[in-house]
Design an enzyme around this catalytic site. Structure first.
Site, PDB file in Angstrom:
ATOM      1  N   ARG A 148       0.851  -1.190   0.000  1.00 35.50           N
ATOM      2  CA  ARG A 148       0.000   0.000   0.000  1.00 35.50           C
ATOM      3  C   ARG A 148       0.887   1.240   0.000  1.00 35.50           C
ATOM      4  NH1 ARG A 148      -1.037   3.757   4.371  1.00 35.50           N
ATOM      5  NH2 ARG A 148      -2.816   4.984   3.759  1.00 35.50           N
ATOM      6  N   TYR A 188      -3.317   1.697  16.082  1.00 34.90           N
ATOM      7  CA  TYR A 188      -2.026   1.599  16.778  1.00 34.90           C
ATOM      8  C   TYR A 188      -2.190   1.339  18.269  1.00 34.90           C
ATOM      9  CZ  TYR A 188       0.092   3.275  12.486  1.00 34.90           C
ATOM     10  OH  TYR A 188       0.510   3.384  11.184  1.00 34.90           O
ATOM     11  N   GLU A 196      -2.921  -0.024   8.265  1.00 36.66           N
ATOM     12  CA  GLU A 196      -1.696   0.351   8.985  1.00 36.66           C
ATOM     13  C   GLU A 196      -1.764  -0.178  10.414  1.00 36.66           C
ATOM     14  OE1 GLU A 196      -0.828   4.521   9.139  1.00 36.66           O
ATOM     15  OE2 GLU A 196      -1.095   4.816   6.994  1.00 36.66           O
ATOM     16  N   GLU A 249      -7.073   8.636   6.806  1.00 35.82           N
ATOM     17  CA  GLU A 249      -7.304   9.312   8.079  1.00 35.82           C
ATOM     18  C   GLU A 249      -7.781  10.756   7.928  1.00 35.82           C
ATOM     19  OE1 GLU A 249      -3.857   8.873  10.576  1.00 35.82           O
ATOM     20  OE2 GLU A 249      -3.995   6.689  10.595  1.00 35.82           O
ATOM     21  N   ASN A 269      -6.696   1.983  10.239  1.00 37.24           N
ATOM     22  CA  ASN A 269      -5.374   2.184  10.825  1.00 37.24           C
ATOM     23  C   ASN A 269      -5.543   2.127  12.330  1.00 37.24           C
ATOM     24  OD1 ASN A 269      -4.571   2.641   8.228  1.00 37.24           O
ATOM     25  ND2 ASN A 269      -4.047   4.812   8.525  1.00 37.24           N
ATOM     26  N   HIS A 315      -2.826  11.072   1.072  1.00 39.28           N
ATOM     27  CA  HIS A 315      -2.184  10.882   2.366  1.00 39.28           C
ATOM     28  C   HIS A 315      -1.527  12.207   2.747  1.00 39.28           C
ATOM     29  CE1 HIS A 315      -0.693   7.493   5.167  1.00 39.28           C
ATOM     30  NE2 HIS A 315      -0.343   8.635   5.736  1.00 39.28           N
TER      31      HIS A 315
END
Ligand code: FCB
Length: 441
Positions: free
Chosen positions: A78, A295, A346, A167, A293, A122
């Protein structure tokens, strides 16, 4: 014998990057200035004044980077395309050299049996569009749809998976409310308007992209996290719902239900975005998949304050390592939007990596992180959630936005002065996961 807990046959294993974070060559071959060039060239905006001028020099070293992907056995890659390489002045004229760069990259990926997944935005808006109002201006959404159409016209015969935005929460709130990302505004009303315009741009783009090529698979990438509380009282649950609506529902509900979430809308009434009739319906185009995404989780105390448990491990970003949060998030999304396949676009961790005396980069904490989070994905699949793929962030150490080069997220170490790439232990570990299509128990 090693026991492997397997993933579904067609599961997609990949790694992610983004244009501004790796490409460099910021003013070559006709590329225009982006808001991140302007921002990082402004003193005081990034750590050490770092910028993406050179980054990983991927614009010149991409053949070597595709080789690297082959060595890791990646099934998919990606990346994002840089809008200012395609439309340096914001709209026409088109910069053919920019298109050709991505053309060559896509062909090389396909020749290596690596499936390209493209993200169109992005964060590197052409500065010329920012000068006309940026995401605060509705016209930017139309310009984005034109750019998206151009890309699908050029690459849609070879690239099946597309996402519009990475995002949009960060674009709107980090860029327009907190001012820590480009373009650096601090205006809460403008932030909501910018958020609305990214969503409108997403809807317009999907229509334009599918009109050019009806066979593509298209979606959007959102940063999502599980929201949890220390205790579990009715008041805590109300807190979770409010936090969900404010940050996650603000994007998910328009996309899936053609409405803004009620409580969050009421809380923001005074600064609500201006809309045109039909906007919400336009935003809620069918999605072939939702990109996620993730984290870390968000843990809240009983007054809504952020809690960071002292017994937890934290990455260099100060993000809590807590993989069960990803499993929970995937289950929540599956309950709320059951029909939509999910792809982790991600996931990864920054740690202070160094080249050791033996020339290797030993990063056991990242291996541990990835093992836990990939395990959480496996658990969610066993729970019945339709997760189709996992992409590690990131293929390479790279320019981490306002943190410059101080945070290393790569599966591959980049020695910036020489641009030498060294696959970290975590990269080799991940290559094994891919080869076995599963985690070693
Ligand atoms: C995400 C961004 C990505 C990278 C990681 C660490 O929010 O999409 O570009 O910065 O965080």
């Amino acid at each position: 014998m090693v026991e492997i807990s397997p993933f579904p046959d067609q599961f997609v294993w990949g790694a992610s990057t983004a244009a501004y974070q790796i490409e460099g060559a910021w003013n070559e071959d006709g590329r225009g200035e982006s808001i991140w060039d302007r921002f990082s060239h402004t003193p005081g905006k990034t750590h050490h004044g770092d910028s993406g001028d050179v980054a990983c020099d991927h614009y010149h070293r991409w053949p070597e980077d595709v080789e690297l992907m082959k060595r890791l056995g990646l099934k998919a890659y990606r990346f994002s395309t840089a809008w200012p390489r395609i439309y340096p002045q914001s709209r026409n004229p088109l910069n053919q050299a920019g298109l050709e760069f991505y053309d060559r990259l896509v062909d090389a990926l396909l020749a290596a049996n690596i499936e390209p997944y493209i993200t169109l935005y992005h964060w590197d808006l052409p500065q010329a569009l920012e000068d006309e109002g940026g995401w605060g201006a509705r016209d930017t959404a139309y310009a984005f749809a034109d750019y998206a159409e151009t890309m699908v016209r050029q690459l849609g015969d070879r690239v099946q998976h597309w996402t519009t935005f990475n995002e949009p929460w960060c674009t709107a709130f980090l860029g327009y409310e907190y001012g820590v990302h480009a373009p650096g505004w601090q205006d809460d009303r403008l932030a909501l308007q910018a958020a609305h315009h990214t969503l409108v741009a997403h809807g317009l783009a999907l229509q334009a992209m599918r009109a050019i090529n009806a066979t593509i698979k298209a979606g959007i990438v959102l940063n999502l996290w599980s929201i949890e509380t220390v205790t579990d009282t009715p008041a805590d649950r109300a807190l979770v719902e409010r936090a969900w609506q404010r940050d996650l529902g603000w994007f998910l509900d328009p996309l899936f239900h053609a409405e803004y979430p009620l409580l969050a809308w009421q809380a923001r009434e005074a600064i609500a975005p201006t809309m045109q009739p039909g906007d919400l319906k336009l935003i809620a185009q069918p999605l072939d998949f939702l990109g996620i995404n993730n984290y870390h989780r968000i843990l809240l105390g009983s007054n809504g304050e952020r809690v960071l448990p002292p017994e937890s491990e934290y990455t260099e970003m100060g993000w809590e390592v807590h993989a069960p949060g990803l499993r929970r998030l995937l289950n929540t999304l599956h309950q709320r939007y059951p029909a939509t396949p999910l792809i982790i676009i991600e996931n990864g961790a920054a740690f202070p990596d160094e080249i050791s005396a033996d020339g290797a980069v030993h990063d056991p904490r990242r291996v541990h992180y990835l093992r836990e989070y990939i395990g959480a994905v496996r658990d969610a699949i066993q729970d019945g959630v339709d997760v189709r793929g996992y992409f590690a962030w990131s293929l390479l150490d790279n320019f981490e936005w306002a943190f410059g080069y101080s945070k290393r997220f790569g599966l591959t170490y980049v020695d910036y002065p020489t641009q030498r790439r060294i696959v970290k232990d975590s990269g080799w570990w991940y290559a094994q996961v891919i080869a076995r299509n599963g985690l070693e128990e």
